[in-house]
Design an enzyme around this catalytic site. Structure first.
Site, PDB file in Angstrom:
ATOM      1  N   ARG A 196       1.997   8.122  -6.668  1.00 37.69           N
ATOM      2  CA  ARG A 196       1.840   9.964  -7.264  1.00 37.69           C
ATOM      3  C   ARG A 196       1.944  10.071  -8.551  1.00 37.69           C
ATOM      4  NH1 ARG A 196      -1.610   9.713  -3.144  1.00 37.69           N
ATOM      5  NH2 ARG A 196      -1.207  10.700  -1.145  1.00 37.69           N
TER       6      ARG A 196
ATOM      7  N   ASN B  52      -7.053   9.353   7.008  1.00 41.15           N
ATOM      8  CA  ASN B  52      -7.712   8.070   6.512  1.00 41.15           C
ATOM      9  C   ASN B  52      -7.416   7.303   6.274  1.00 41.15           C
ATOM     10  OD1 ASN B  52     -10.045   7.382   4.805  1.00 41.15           O
ATOM     11  ND2 ASN B  52     -10.848   8.270   3.210  1.00 41.15           N
TER      12      ASN B  52
ATOM     13  N   HIS C 215     -10.900  -0.001   0.755  1.00 40.11           N
ATOM     14  CA  HIS C 215     -11.051   0.669   1.648  1.00 40.11           C
ATOM     15  C   HIS C 215     -11.774   0.934   1.750  1.00 40.11           C
ATOM     16  CE1 HIS C 215      -9.623   5.362   2.102  1.00 40.11           C
ATOM     17  NE2 HIS C 215     -10.713   5.266   2.635  1.00 40.11           N
TER      18      HIS C 215
ATOM     19  N   ASN D 220      -4.915   5.311  -7.199  1.00 38.94           N
ATOM     20  CA  ASN D 220      -5.109   7.100  -7.753  1.00 38.94           C
ATOM     21  C   ASN D 220      -4.335   7.840  -8.152  1.00 38.94           C
ATOM     22  OD1 ASN D 220      -4.100   6.901  -4.971  1.00 38.94           O
ATOM     23  ND2 ASN D 220      -5.383   8.004  -3.855  1.00 38.94           N
TER      24      ASN D 220
ATOM     25  N   ASP E  74       0.443   2.743   3.776  1.00 38.44           N
ATOM     26  CA  ASP E  74      -0.586   3.947   3.143  1.00 38.44           C
ATOM     27  C   ASP E  74       0.035   4.868   3.053  1.00 38.44           C
ATOM     28  OD1 ASP E  74      -2.486   4.809   1.936  1.00 38.44           O
ATOM     29  OD2 ASP E  74      -3.494   5.410   4.452  1.00 38.44           O
TER      30      ASP E  74
ATOM     31  N   HIS F 101       1.421   5.142  -2.184  1.00 41.56           N
ATOM     32  CA  HIS F 101       1.086   6.193  -3.194  1.00 41.56           C
ATOM     33  C   HIS F 101       2.207   6.865  -3.159  1.00 41.56           C
ATOM     34  CE1 HIS F 101      -3.376   5.593  -2.001  1.00 41.56           C
ATOM     35  NE2 HIS F 101      -3.032   5.421  -0.880  1.00 41.56           N
TER      36      HIS F 101
ATOM     37  N   HIS G 204      -5.866  -1.107   5.784  1.00 38.13           N
ATOM     38  CA  HIS G 204      -5.544  -0.336   6.890  1.00 38.13           C
ATOM     39  C   HIS G 204      -6.648  -0.265   7.629  1.00 38.13           C
ATOM     40  CE1 HIS G 204      -8.146   2.367   4.157  1.00 38.13           C
ATOM     41  NE2 HIS G 204      -7.302   2.915   3.510  1.00 38.13           N
TER      42      HIS G 204
ATOM     43  N   HIS H  93       0.637  -1.106   0.290  1.00 41.68           N
ATOM     44  CA  HIS H  93       0.175   0.141  -0.005  1.00 41.68           C
ATOM     45  C   HIS H  93       0.473   1.159   0.033  1.00 41.68           C
ATOM     46  CE1 HIS H  93      -4.167   1.472   1.584  1.00 41.68           C
ATOM     47  NE2 HIS H  93      -3.501   2.656   0.506  1.00 41.68           N
TER      48      HIS H  93
ATOM     49  N   HIS I 272       2.069  14.389   0.875  1.00 44.09           N
ATOM     50  CA  HIS I 272       1.288  15.681  -0.362  1.00 44.09           C
ATOM     51  C   HIS I 272       2.015  16.688  -0.606  1.00 44.09           C
ATOM     52  CE1 HIS I 272      -2.962  14.090  -0.118  1.00 44.09           C
ATOM     53  NE2 HIS I 272      -2.547  13.275   1.575  1.00 44.09           N
TER      54      HIS I 272
END
Ligand SMILES: [Zn+2]
Length: 441
Positions: free
Chosen positions: A65, A281, A182, A95, A308, A63, A235, A61, A312
């Site tokens: 980006r 989240n 999720h 995503n 996760d 990200h 998660h 898991h 950002h």
């Protein structure tokens, strides 16, 4: 073609017996106490006395980006962070922008991973087109593509429509894929800002009830049973979720579950600071949840640790709580946080650590060359950890572009001293060394 060899001397294998490990030609060529000099001639020696040798960590898991949000992270920066954190494989969540919902996008992410060369990058395919929940994505084409996708997820968004979830579970059976859910009932979490409970009442923030997660997990384990397919729960964050998963496993339902390092260490009390670095989240929960999650990871109800990792850009986090993005970085701190919460507490040993961070996630993601035992003939995906080292978490010293680490300023145990990916050192002396290049090293 060169094939460098390395002799790891006097490492503790999974925290138990002490042995030397000879790496040659990308594989473990020999393991044993004090390998003879003639067998190890020409090898670069790494003195590892006091260090623990583990199979390279596998994240289900992450990200990364890219494509589309290169301001937050790229495959290059994210996989550098992964190597430094002791990983040899990561699953890149879907995503991105465009969403990884076609063979073309997953092949692009897969190729970017090969070009970077720090870890295996396994793309996760979206379950629905554009993560919109309306139409099933081309799961079969992604599975058949060069990226060989086996894990599908709309992570960030719940597949809340039960008919869509049923169809997805049915579809992936053809290639033994898994749907990673999720679990967040959208109607129960509209406008939610943090865990629902005494702290949210104190702060006047809209709460995120545990039942929003638990009701989806309950529904999905029943769907997985009905369809006879594989479900993975991303998660897990509440004690009630653990109970449902335990119930499902007792009945032989094919469900696996994951917990993040931050949910093993941090609680909702931190939200009182209104520091958006703690906005995530699913949200940070209560102390009783943290203890239930630790116990569940120790007893196998929760199968794996998944980071996760959610970088950002600063502007998305350095703002008021209500408008801040949700998510935390985690690749470079995962090992230390799991050591702190599970090993230093006596709940687990290093062999268990290898199971939850490497063997089990490699199994769920179906990565045949990852999560292997430290034995002769196995691919040399290995991490060397100095468990006695302690370090201060400084997000500005990290390889990830994200500065949003909730562990900033904490002192944590355990330092990754070296990572070997396919027999090549991506990390040496706790610093990036060089990427793996097929046919070169
Ligand atoms: Zn998620």
């Amino acid at each position: 073609m060169t094939s460098a060899s390395y002799l790891i001397r006097s490492a503790s294998l999974l925290g138990a017996t002490t042995a030397d490990i000879l790496i040659r030609g990308g594989i473990i060529a020999a393991v044993g106490p004090e390998l003879p000099a003639d067998a190890t001639e020409g090898a670069t020696v790494i003195e590892a006395a006091g260090w623990v040798a583990l199979p390279g960590m596998v994240d289900l898991h992450t990200h990364l980006r890219e494509p589309g949000r290169e301001d937050a992270e790229t495959v290059e920066t994210g996989t550098r962070a992964a190597a430094l954190g002791g990983f040899t494989a990561v699953h890149a969540m879907a995503n991105s922008s465009p969403v990884a919902d076609t063979a073309g996008v997953v092949e692009q992410v897969h190729s970017l991973g090969i070009e970077s060369g720090w870890v295996d990058v396994r793309p996760v395919g979206a379950v629905t087109v554009g993560l919109a929940g309306k139409q099933l994505a081309e799961l079969g084409a992604m599975a058949d593509s060069r990226a060989r996708v086996r894990v599908f997820s709309d992570d960030g968004i719940c597949v809340s429509d039960p008919v869509m979830m049923r169809r997805a579970l049915e579809y992936v059976k053809a290639f033994d894929g898994v749907i990673a859910q999720h679990a967040q009932e959208p109607r129960l979490t509209e406008g939610a800002q943090m865990n629902e409970g005494a702290v949210s009442a104190d702060l006047g923030l809209t709460g995120w009830p545990a039942v929003a997660e638990e009701s989806i997990i309950a529904r999905d384990v029943l769907l997985a049973q009905h369809v006879g397919s594989r479900l993975h729960v991303c998660h897990v964050s509440t004690a009630g979720s653990v109970e449902i998963i335990r119930w499902a496993k007792e009945r032989g339902i094919a469900v696996t579950a994951e917990v993040t390092p931050h949910h093993l260490l941090l609680t909702e009390e931190l939200v009182r600071s209104y520091n958006p670095v703690y906005k995530v989240n699913p949200p940070l929960r209560a102390d009783a949840d943290v203890h239930a999650l630790r116990a569940a990871l120790a007893d196998g109800t929760i199968d794996i640790v998944g980071t996760d990792h959610a970088p950002h850009p600063s502007e998305a986090k350095e703002c008021e709580w209500a408008s801040a993005a949700m998510g935390m970085t985690g690749l470079e701190t995962a090992l230390s946080v799991v050591q702190e919460t599970m090993i230093e507490t006596g709940l687990m040993g290093w062999a268990d650590f290898a199971r939850v961070t490497s063997t089990a996630p490699a199994g769920i993601g179906q990565l045949p060359d990852q999560g292997r035992p430290l034995e002769v003939g196995e691919p040399a995906n290995i991490v060397l950890v100095d468990p006695a080292a302690r370090w201060n978490v400084d997000p500005h010293a990290m390889a990830t572009k994200g500065r949003n680490s909730p562990f900033a300023g904490l002192q944590l145990p355990g330092r990754v001293q070296a990572t070997f990916f396919r027999g090549h050192p991506t990390v040496l002396d706790a610093k990036l060394h060089s990427p793996y290049r097929a046919g070169v090293n």
